[in-house]
Design a protein around this motif. Sequence first.
Motif, short mmCIF file in Angstrom:
data_model
loop_
_atom_site.label_atom_id
_atom_site.label_comp_id
_atom_site.label_asym_id
_atom_site.label_seq_id
_atom_site.Cartn_x
_atom_site.Cartn_y
_atom_site.Cartn_z
N GLN A 162 96.02 -41.27 -26.33
CA GLN A 162 96.58 -39.93 -26.48
C GLN A 162 95.61 -38.97 -27.17
OE1 GLN A 162 99.44 -38.92 -25.03
NE2 GLN A 162 99.47 -40.95 -24.13
N GLU A 163 94.40 -39.39 -27.43
CA GLU A 163 93.38 -38.50 -28.01
C GLU A 163 92.44 -38.06 -26.90
OE1 GLU A 163 91.46 -39.95 -31.52
OE2 GLU A 163 93.29 -40.91 -32.22
N PHE A 164 92.45 -36.76 -26.65
CA PHE A 164 91.68 -36.22 -25.54
C PHE A 164 90.72 -35.14 -26.04
CE2 PHE A 164 95.98 -37.20 -23.81
CZ PHE A 164 95.63 -38.29 -23.02
N PRO A 165 89.66 -34.88 -25.28
CA PRO A 165 88.78 -33.76 -25.62
C PRO A 165 89.55 -32.44 -25.56
CG PRO A 165 87.77 -35.18 -23.96
CD PRO A 165 89.19 -35.64 -24.14
N THR A 166 89.05 -31.43 -26.26
CA THR A 166 89.74 -30.13 -26.36
C THR A 166 90.06 -29.52 -25.00
OG1 THR A 166 88.63 -29.74 -28.46
CG2 THR A 166 89.59 -27.82 -27.38
N ILE A 167 89.13 -29.56 -24.07
CA ILE A 167 89.38 -28.96 -22.76
C ILE A 167 90.58 -29.62 -22.08
CG2 ILE A 167 87.75 -30.43 -21.49
CD1 ILE A 167 87.10 -27.82 -19.86
N ILE A 168 90.72 -30.94 -22.25
CA ILE A 168 91.86 -31.67 -21.70
C ILE A 168 93.14 -31.30 -22.44
CG2 ILE A 168 92.84 -33.99 -21.41
CD1 ILE A 168 90.54 -33.55 -19.47
N GLU A 169 93.07 -31.25 -23.76
CA GLU A 169 94.24 -30.88 -24.58
C GLU A 169 94.78 -29.52 -24.16
OE1 GLU A 169 96.11 -32.42 -26.70
OE2 GLU A 169 94.94 -34.21 -27.10
N ASN A 170 93.90 -28.56 -23.88
CA ASN A 170 94.33 -27.22 -23.48
C ASN A 170 95.09 -27.25 -22.16
OD1 ASN A 170 93.19 -26.14 -25.79
ND2 ASN A 170 91.30 -25.53 -24.76
N ILE A 171 94.59 -28.00 -21.20
CA ILE A 171 95.27 -28.10 -19.91
C ILE A 171 96.62 -28.78 -20.08
CG2 ILE A 171 95.18 -29.09 -17.59
CD1 ILE A 171 92.07 -28.85 -17.80
N ILE A 172 96.65 -29.87 -20.85
CA ILE A 172 97.91 -30.59 -21.09
C ILE A 172 98.93 -29.65 -21.72
CG2 ILE A 172 99.00 -32.42 -22.47
CD1 ILE A 172 96.35 -34.01 -22.10
N SER A 173 98.51 -28.91 -22.73
CA SER A 173 99.41 -27.97 -23.42
C SER A 173 99.99 -26.95 -22.45
CB SER A 173 98.61 -27.23 -24.48
OG SER A 173 99.13 -27.43 -25.72
N ASN A 174 99.13 -26.36 -21.63
CA ASN A 174 99.59 -25.35 -20.66
C ASN A 174 100.58 -25.94 -19.67
OD1 ASN A 174 97.97 -23.38 -21.83
ND2 ASN A 174 96.31 -23.67 -20.37
N GLU A 175 100.31 -27.15 -19.20
CA GLU A 175 101.18 -27.75 -18.19
C GLU A 175 102.49 -28.26 -18.79
OE1 GLU A 175 98.65 -30.33 -15.84
OE2 GLU A 175 97.71 -28.58 -14.90
N GLU A 176 102.47 -28.71 -20.03
CA GLU A 176 103.72 -29.08 -20.71
C GLU A 176 104.59 -27.84 -20.91
OE1 GLU A 176 102.70 -31.23 -24.27
OE2 GLU A 176 102.35 -33.10 -23.16
N GLU A 177 103.96 -26.71 -21.19
CA GLU A 177 104.70 -25.46 -21.34
C GLU A 177 105.37 -25.07 -20.02
OE1 GLU A 177 103.59 -20.87 -22.35
OE2 GLU A 177 102.62 -22.42 -23.56
N ILE A 178 104.69 -25.28 -18.92
CA ILE A 178 105.27 -25.02 -17.60
C ILE A 178 106.50 -25.90 -17.39
CG2 ILE A 178 104.89 -25.31 -15.11
CD1 ILE A 178 101.92 -24.49 -15.67
N ALA A 179 106.38 -27.18 -17.77
CA ALA A 179 107.50 -28.12 -17.60
C ALA A 179 108.70 -27.69 -18.45
CB ALA A 179 107.07 -29.54 -17.98
N ARG A 180 108.44 -27.25 -19.69
CA ARG A 180 109.54 -26.80 -20.57
C ARG A 180 110.23 -25.56 -20.02
NH1 ARG A 180 105.81 -28.36 -24.52
NH2 ARG A 180 105.04 -26.23 -24.75
N ALA A 181 109.50 -24.71 -19.33
CA ALA A 181 110.05 -23.47 -18.82
C ALA A 181 110.92 -23.68 -17.58
CB ALA A 181 108.92 -22.50 -18.48
N ARG A 182 110.83 -24.82 -16.96
CA ARG A 182 111.59 -25.06 -15.72
C ARG A 182 112.94 -25.66 -15.98
NH1 ARG A 182 108.32 -23.96 -11.14
NH2 ARG A 182 106.28 -23.58 -11.93
#
Length: 182
Positions: A162-182
């Motif tokens: 579950q420890e990812f580089p920053t660029i990966i963390e940013n994408i994960i965060s954005n896509e989790e936000e999309i999931a929460r919005a649906r």
Amino acid sequence: NQQKSAIDTTQQWRNRTVVTWNPPQMGQVKCNTDGAHYNAGSGATTAVFRNVEGKIITVNTSKALANSAIAVEAMTIRNVLKTAIQLNINNLIIETDCQVLYRAIKSKQIIAEIKPVLHDIDILSQRVQQLGFTWIPREANKLPHQFAALQQHSPTNRNWSQEFPTIIENIISNEEEIARAR
């Protein structure tokens, strides 16, 4: 004319459709895939399994020996099915940005170069109770694409924690936000 051109460009920008990753439906697991072919004989496979909330279940990346991009993409799908069977995932959606492979799998078309891998995919597919394949544009497949790029520089296959580089963390965060919005 320059002002009209600028207005037209602005309107095109505003009307542009944003393509993003979408979470699976309730009860499903979605696996986004990417195969990267770096040079003759070398590549990487990536599979990102996520739940309805966009949370990562597992990420698998591995080196691949293949002579083409389509071969690496097919190996990726085969690896996804093996992982799904190992994890006892019985309701799976596999998304790929490789349209040629997607069409071959859906229509059971034979591509001579990857015939043995397509055969494996067909056999393994029968072991997953509910299985769907979808095609998505590359813009909606950012996460596995980034993992494949990282795998290129990794000396070994990786099952990511579950420890990812920053660029990966940013994408994960954005896509989790999309999931929460649906």
